[in-house]
Design a protein around this motif. Sequence first.
Motif, PDB file in Angstrom:
ATOM      1  N   ASP A 249      52.772 -14.374  76.244  1.00 55.31           N
ATOM      2  CA  ASP A 249      51.422 -13.866  75.993  1.00 55.31           C
ATOM      3  C   ASP A 249      50.512 -15.042  75.661  1.00 55.31           C
ATOM      4  O   ASP A 249      50.938 -16.207  75.669  1.00 55.31           O
ATOM      5  CB  ASP A 249      51.421 -12.790  74.903  1.00 55.31           C
ATOM      6  CG  ASP A 249      51.816 -13.312  73.526  1.00 55.31           C
ATOM      7  OD1 ASP A 249      51.806 -14.549  73.312  1.00 55.31           O
ATOM      8  OD2 ASP A 249      52.133 -12.485  72.648  1.00 55.31           O
ATOM      9  N   ALA A 250      49.247 -14.732  75.370  1.00 55.97           N
ATOM     10  CA  ALA A 250      48.263 -15.789  75.169  1.00 55.97           C
ATOM     11  C   ALA A 250      48.566 -16.643  73.945  1.00 55.97           C
ATOM     12  O   ALA A 250      48.058 -17.765  73.823  1.00 55.97           O
ATOM     13  CB  ALA A 250      46.867 -15.177  75.056  1.00 55.97           C
ATOM     14  N   ASP A 251      49.396 -16.126  73.021  1.00 51.52           N
ATOM     15  CA  ASP A 251      49.756 -16.884  71.827  1.00 51.52           C
ATOM     16  C   ASP A 251      51.079 -17.619  71.983  1.00 51.52           C
ATOM     17  O   ASP A 251      51.614 -18.169  71.015  1.00 51.52           O
ATOM     18  CB  ASP A 251      49.823 -15.942  70.618  1.00 51.52           C
ATOM     19  CG  ASP A 251      48.450 -15.353  70.298  1.00 51.52           C
ATOM     20  OD1 ASP A 251      47.461 -16.107  70.324  1.00 51.52           O
ATOM     21  OD2 ASP A 251      48.372 -14.132  70.048  1.00 51.52           O
ATOM     22  N   GLY A 252      51.627 -17.612  73.186  1.00 51.24           N
ATOM     23  CA  GLY A 252      52.848 -18.345  73.451  1.00 51.24           C
ATOM     24  C   GLY A 252      54.116 -17.572  73.178  1.00 51.24           C
ATOM     25  O   GLY A 252      55.222 -18.120  73.330  1.00 51.24           O
ATOM     26  N   LYS A 253      54.021 -16.314  72.786  1.00 49.66           N
ATOM     27  CA  LYS A 253      55.212 -15.511  72.512  1.00 49.66           C
ATOM     28  C   LYS A 253      55.860 -15.076  73.823  1.00 49.66           C
ATOM     29  O   LYS A 253      55.186 -14.575  74.721  1.00 49.66           O
ATOM     30  CB  LYS A 253      54.831 -14.278  71.689  1.00 49.66           C
ATOM     31  CG  LYS A 253      56.013 -13.357  71.387  1.00 49.66           C
ATOM     32  CD  LYS A 253      55.555 -12.092  70.662  1.00 49.66           C
ATOM     33  CE  LYS A 253      56.717 -11.125  70.450  1.00 49.66           C
ATOM     34  NZ  LYS A 253      56.271  -9.861  69.807  1.00 49.66           N
ATOM     35  N   VAL A 254      57.166 -15.268  73.918  1.00 45.47           N
ATOM     36  CA  VAL A 254      57.898 -14.859  75.111  1.00 45.47           C
ATOM     37  C   VAL A 254      58.007 -13.340  75.149  1.00 45.47           C
ATOM     38  O   VAL A 254      58.519 -12.713  74.206  1.00 45.47           O
ATOM     39  CB  VAL A 254      59.301 -15.502  75.137  1.00 45.47           C
ATOM     40  CG1 VAL A 254      60.108 -14.958  76.315  1.00 45.47           C
ATOM     41  CG2 VAL A 254      59.182 -17.020  75.236  1.00 45.47           C
ATOM     42  N   VAL A 255      57.527 -12.741  76.245  1.00 41.35           N
ATOM     43  CA  VAL A 255      57.576 -11.277  76.380  1.00 41.35           C
ATOM     44  C   VAL A 255      58.623 -10.837  77.401  1.00 41.35           C
ATOM     45  O   VAL A 255      58.995  -9.665  77.437  1.00 41.35           O
ATOM     46  CB  VAL A 255      56.191 -10.715  76.764  1.00 41.35           C
ATOM     47  CG1 VAL A 255      55.202 -10.926  75.622  1.00 41.35           C
ATOM     48  CG2 VAL A 255      55.665 -11.354  78.056  1.00 41.35           C
ATOM     49  N   ALA A 256      59.090 -11.750  78.225  1.00 38.50           N
ATOM     50  CA  ALA A 256      60.152 -11.434  79.175  1.00 38.50           C
ATOM     51  C   ALA A 256      60.779 -12.730  79.661  1.00 38.50           C
ATOM     52  O   ALA A 256      60.095 -13.746  79.820  1.00 38.50           O
ATOM     53  CB  ALA A 256      59.615 -10.632  80.363  1.00 38.50           C
ATOM     54  N   VAL A 257      62.093 -12.689  79.866  1.00 31.89           N
ATOM     55  CA  VAL A 257      62.820 -13.818  80.451  1.00 31.89           C
ATOM     56  C   VAL A 257      63.340 -13.351  81.803  1.00 31.89           C
ATOM     57  O   VAL A 257      64.058 -12.355  81.895  1.00 31.89           O
ATOM     58  CB  VAL A 257      63.990 -14.267  79.555  1.00 31.89           C
ATOM     59  CG1 VAL A 257      64.662 -15.493  80.166  1.00 31.89           C
ATOM     60  CG2 VAL A 257      63.496 -14.580  78.150  1.00 31.89           C
ATOM     61  N   LEU A 258      62.952 -14.046  82.865  1.00 28.84           N
ATOM     62  CA  LEU A 258      63.250 -13.624  84.227  1.00 28.84           C
ATOM     63  C   LEU A 258      64.024 -14.699  84.972  1.00 28.84           C
ATOM     64  O   LEU A 258      63.875 -15.896  84.696  1.00 28.84           O
ATOM     65  CB  LEU A 258      61.955 -13.311  84.980  1.00 28.84           C
ATOM     66  CG  LEU A 258      61.056 -12.228  84.376  1.00 28.84           C
ATOM     67  CD1 LEU A 258      59.729 -12.173  85.123  1.00 28.84           C
ATOM     68  CD2 LEU A 258      61.740 -10.872  84.404  1.00 28.84           C
TER      69      LEU A 258
END
Length: 699
Positions: A249-258
Amino acid sequence: MTAAQAADPAPPANTEARTPLTDLGKDDPYKWMEEIEGERPMAWAKAQNTRSLAVLQGDSRYAGLEAQALAILNAKDRVPGVSFAGDGSLRNFWQDADHVRGLWRRTTLESYRTADPQWETILDIDALSKAENANWVFKGANCLPPEETRCLLTLSDGGKDAVTIREFDTTTKAFVPGGFALPEGKQNVAWLDKDTLLVAREWEPGQVTKSSYPYVVKALKRGQALADAKEVFRGTPDDVSASAYTLTDADGKVVAVLANRGVSFFEAETYLLTDAGPVKLPLPLKHSIQAYVAGQMVVSLEQDWPERNFKTGDLISFDLAAFKADPAKAVATLVLRPTAKQSVEGVTTTRDRLVVGLLDNVTGAALVYAHGPQGWTHQKLALPANSTIGLGSTSQKDDRLFVSVTGYLTPSTYWLADAASLKLEQVKASPARFDASTHVVEQFEATSSDGVKIPYFVVRPRGVKYDGSAPTLLYAYGGFQVSMTPAYSGVMGKLWLERGGTYVVANIRGGGEFGPAWHDAALKANRQKAYDDFFAVSQDLIDRKITSPRRLGIMGGSNGGLLMGVALTQRPELYNAIVVQVPLFDMIRYSQIGAGASWVGEYGDPAIPSERAVIAKYDPYSNLKAGRKYPEVFIETSTKDDRVHPAHARKAAARLEELGYPVLYYENIDGGHAASANLAETARRQALEYVYLSKKLMD
């Protein structure tokens, strides 16, 4: 599901008995040239260089053209392109006469707006190379969001695709002691978190695909030896490659690993990497994950998806949370459906907006999309019309992005756009490098052999006489869904247009100018259509009396170099000059040379008899014949090119000489596939090309 079970081999597309690879080109007398830096081929290449450079550099025009090219390439008043960094700075990579290998540097937006920005050097690649006695070519930095002060620097020995990756701290401006360091290889890396990388590389000797790329992905912890990294995904040796990446996301938080399993050059399976193992996502094989913004995962489709009523070229999105919870039931939303004359050229995101670069009849536009309760809405950025628009770096702190605007006769301008307010500010404008007042730009259409209209641009002197006398350079590519759009080239303008030349770019099939369908029309068995399109444009130029075969020259590189070889062997009577840059040429053995196996999705597989029969009809190498009226060609390649192997160019030149044809050949010892490890080498190569074209078309 285990990582090893994640990627079951796809069923073979063709069940014909395969010809043993050892039988393909087994009688080729020049196979020895495939030893990339062998003593015998290197001696041959150096002898060719000596002979050809004596001819081209001995021309009275060479010194002046090289000096003009170098002055433009090294000009201190070039506009430095910049990228937003999470630490609030703007970063740039810069090369000039004093910094041949380049400086990685930074400034502030306030300073960048001024006529003379103040730059702070982050890393001096020339100094690094000297200190380490290395031939480093800087290939970019992958920085950990959101601060982006810890970066994985990619360094190449002489420009090869095989690279070394080392962790660097932009705060201390030094490599991190004991930090991540990956030895040379064809590899790709993504940050999972500050202490973990997702790495695809050759973990064990020979653990690469037939295309020479990695297919095993592992998680590497800080301080961990490569041998101790944990496998998280595995493709197969028959794939093109495998890699892993994150959506943040815009704050650098990982939301998915693909993970991406490249089944072919254009087909891929995407997997969601979970604690329980990889989960294959129900997407068509021809798709690309483009972006994540406002909770939406944005996907482009390169094929129809009838189960969901989507078409080739569509841009769609999923609510990522719903998609992760149940991929099969997640609802897809249409973002954009291009018309038959349109193509999505670029997709990027700011903090809250999706920005799409759109081509409309090979003219650019930038559309800004917002996602809300009613779905997607969009507005258009009011940028100059009839231009090529390039989406640049975006900020994740707000909705700003850089956009470039260019044309054949219009120096590039650089704009700072606010995707939320649609406010535009022109921050930089490139100086003119040649006198464009004497030329005009026109767009025409030629009719190909099957009746399809093929657009092309002509940049010509205003007062040109339609008597066939104009020295004309025609350029095309025609492959891999790459679009040829109008762009300003100071060197081409100075060395060709300003000297009275006409320049033409053909938008033949195989490219992406009109979306995936334009590309698909010239795949594999239909490859000849791209070549017929090129010949149709060539003939149309002659029929309009813009030029004539005596004054018409052509140029192309890589896949475009293959196009040049086909033009030489199929329609040599149309041309008096052919510049063949870093080409594919031996198409019977191409899948065994360099990274050739990765392109079977584009050309077909020579090991399959029916597909080889198609390839053999246009293969330049086997179709070179004695007794034809070939123009004297100029062939260029690079020893360090580990993508399109220099053996293609070497064999082409050797075979032509064997048949009794004059040929000019230049092999750059460094430079990789772009054949330009530094600006001085680029200037040399361009000067050689325009001397050759001047001799053939202007004299």
